[in-house]
Motif scaffolding. Structure first.
Motif, PDB file in Angstrom:
ATOM      1  N   VAL A   6       0.857  -1.178   0.000  1.00 56.53           N
ATOM      2  CA  VAL A   6       0.000   0.000   0.000  1.00 56.53           C
ATOM      3  C   VAL A   6       0.895   1.229   0.000  1.00 56.53           C
ATOM      4  O   VAL A   6       1.782   1.356   0.841  1.00 56.53           O
ATOM      5  CB  VAL A   6      -0.918   0.019   1.242  1.00 56.53           C
ATOM      6  N   THR A   7       0.682   2.146  -0.960  1.00 53.73           N
ATOM      7  CA  THR A   7       1.485   3.357  -1.089  1.00 53.73           C
ATOM      8  C   THR A   7       0.574   4.572  -1.018  1.00 53.73           C
ATOM      9  O   THR A   7      -0.457   4.622  -1.696  1.00 53.73           O
ATOM     10  CB  THR A   7       2.232   3.363  -2.442  1.00 53.73           C
ATOM     11  N   LEU A   8       0.956   5.554  -0.197  1.00 57.90           N
ATOM     12  CA  LEU A   8       0.203   6.807  -0.096  1.00 57.90           C
ATOM     13  C   LEU A   8       0.597   7.697  -1.264  1.00 57.90           C
ATOM     14  O   LEU A   8       1.757   8.083  -1.390  1.00 57.90           O
ATOM     15  CB  LEU A   8       0.510   7.494   1.242  1.00 57.90           C
ATOM     16  N   VAL A   9      -0.358   8.005  -2.147  1.00 60.34           N
ATOM     17  CA  VAL A   9      -0.042   8.796  -3.340  1.00 60.34           C
ATOM     18  C   VAL A   9      -0.609  10.208  -3.278  1.00 60.34           C
ATOM     19  O   VAL A   9      -0.197  11.069  -4.050  1.00 60.34           O
ATOM     20  CB  VAL A   9      -0.536   8.099  -4.637  1.00 60.34           C
ATOM     21  N   LYS A  10      -1.547  10.467  -2.359  1.00 62.76           N
ATOM     22  CA  LYS A  10      -2.090  11.807  -2.190  1.00 62.76           C
ATOM     23  C   LYS A  10      -1.986  12.202  -0.727  1.00 62.76           C
ATOM     24  O   LYS A  10      -2.066  11.352   0.164  1.00 62.76           O
ATOM     25  CB  LYS A  10      -3.560  11.871  -2.620  1.00 62.76           C
ATOM     26  N   SER A  11      -1.865  13.491  -0.475  1.00 58.97           N
ATOM     27  CA  SER A  11      -1.756  14.000   0.887  1.00 58.97           C
ATOM     28  C   SER A  11      -3.074  13.849   1.633  1.00 58.97           C
ATOM     29  O   SER A  11      -4.153  13.849   1.037  1.00 58.97           O
ATOM     30  CB  SER A  11      -1.362  15.475   0.835  1.00 58.97           C
ATOM     31  N   THR A  12      -2.976  13.759   2.956  1.00 60.42           N
ATOM     32  CA  THR A  12      -4.183  13.669   3.785  1.00 60.42           C
ATOM     33  C   THR A  12      -4.690  15.053   4.201  1.00 60.42           C
ATOM     34  O   THR A  12      -5.657  15.144   4.954  1.00 60.42           O
ATOM     35  CB  THR A  12      -3.913  12.835   5.049  1.00 60.42           C
ATOM     36  N   VAL A  23      -5.183   6.029   7.401  1.00 64.80           N
ATOM     37  CA  VAL A  23      -3.866   6.129   6.763  1.00 64.80           C
ATOM     38  C   VAL A  23      -2.774   5.858   7.795  1.00 64.80           C
ATOM     39  O   VAL A  23      -1.836   5.098   7.533  1.00 64.80           O
ATOM     40  CB  VAL A  23      -3.677   7.513   6.092  1.00 64.80           C
ATOM     41  N   LEU A  24      -2.903   6.435   8.980  1.00 64.20           N
ATOM     42  CA  LEU A  24      -1.913   6.197  10.036  1.00 64.20           C
ATOM     43  C   LEU A  24      -1.933   4.750  10.496  1.00 64.20           C
ATOM     44  O   LEU A  24      -0.883   4.156  10.748  1.00 64.20           O
ATOM     45  CB  LEU A  24      -2.160   7.128  11.222  1.00 64.20           C
ATOM     46  N   ALA A  25      -3.125   4.164  10.604  1.00 66.58           N
ATOM     47  CA  ALA A  25      -3.239   2.766  11.028  1.00 66.58           C
ATOM     48  C   ALA A  25      -2.621   1.820  10.002  1.00 66.58           C
ATOM     49  O   ALA A  25      -2.145   0.738  10.365  1.00 66.58           O
ATOM     50  CB  ALA A  25      -4.703   2.416  11.260  1.00 66.58           C
ATOM     51  N   LEU A  26      -2.620   2.222   8.745  1.00 69.29           N
ATOM     52  CA  LEU A  26      -1.970   1.419   7.706  1.00 69.29           C
ATOM     53  C   LEU A  26      -0.454   1.590   7.740  1.00 69.29           C
ATOM     54  O   LEU A  26       0.264   0.920   7.014  1.00 69.29           O
ATOM     55  CB  LEU A  26      -2.496   1.816   6.320  1.00 69.29           C
ATOM     56  N   GLY A  27       0.053   2.506   8.565  1.00 70.36           N
ATOM     57  CA  GLY A  27       1.490   2.700   8.713  1.00 70.36           C
ATOM     58  C   GLY A  27       2.071   3.669   7.708  1.00 70.36           C
ATOM     59  O   GLY A  27       3.274   3.667   7.473  1.00 70.36           O
ATOM     60  N   SER A  34       5.408   3.635   1.672  1.00 71.06           N
ATOM     61  CA  SER A  34       4.778   2.355   1.378  1.00 71.06           C
ATOM     62  C   SER A  34       4.882   1.423   2.567  1.00 71.06           C
ATOM     63  O   SER A  34       5.778   1.558   3.407  1.00 71.06           O
ATOM     64  CB  SER A  34       5.449   1.690   0.183  1.00 71.06           C
ATOM     65  N   LYS A  35       3.981   0.457   2.611  1.00 67.68           N
ATOM     66  CA  LYS A  35       3.984  -0.545   3.666  1.00 67.68           C
ATOM     67  C   LYS A  35       3.417  -1.830   3.091  1.00 67.68           C
ATOM     68  O   LYS A  35       2.487  -1.794   2.288  1.00 67.68           O
ATOM     69  CB  LYS A  35       3.124  -0.051   4.828  1.00 67.68           C
ATOM     70  N   ILE A  36       3.983  -2.960   3.486  1.00 67.36           N
ATOM     71  CA  ILE A  36       3.488  -4.258   3.024  1.00 67.36           C
ATOM     72  C   ILE A  36       2.649  -4.878   4.138  1.00 67.36           C
ATOM     73  O   ILE A  36       3.069  -4.919   5.294  1.00 67.36           O
ATOM     74  CB  ILE A  36       4.654  -5.178   2.629  1.00 67.36           C
ATOM     75  N   HIS A  37       1.443  -5.324   3.764  1.00 64.85           N
ATOM     76  CA  HIS A  37       0.503  -5.924   4.716  1.00 64.85           C
ATOM     77  C   HIS A  37       0.032  -7.267   4.197  1.00 64.85           C
ATOM     78  O   HIS A  37       0.076  -7.531   2.997  1.00 64.85           O
ATOM     79  CB  HIS A  37      -0.739  -5.027   4.890  1.00 64.85           C
TER      80      HIS A  37
END
Length: 60
Positions: A6-12, A23-27, A34-37
């Motif tokens: 999972v990669t954050l591509v837009k700002s919160t 978003v924070l809970a996803l790390g 990016s984070k692998i889950h």
């Protein structure tokens, strides 16, 4: 078990509190991080809430 990246591509900035919390809970912190889950129903539900902010890829 399958894994997803999972990669954050837009700002919160301007996002709802629930979306920022997911978003924070996803790390994810900064745009581009990016984070692998594990691919399970809990993670998929969190991704659905912020689907407009993240990119999801399968990892082998």
């Amino acid at each position: 078990m399958a894994k997803i990246k999972v990669t954050l591509v837009k700002s919160t900035i301007g996002a709802l509190k629930k979306q920022k919390a997911n978003v924070l809970a996803l790390g994810l912190h900064k745009t581009g991080s990016s984070k692998i889950h594990e691919d399970n129903a809990v993670i998929r539900g969190m991704i659905n809430v912020v689907s407009h902010l993240v990119k999801v890829e399968n990892v082998d």
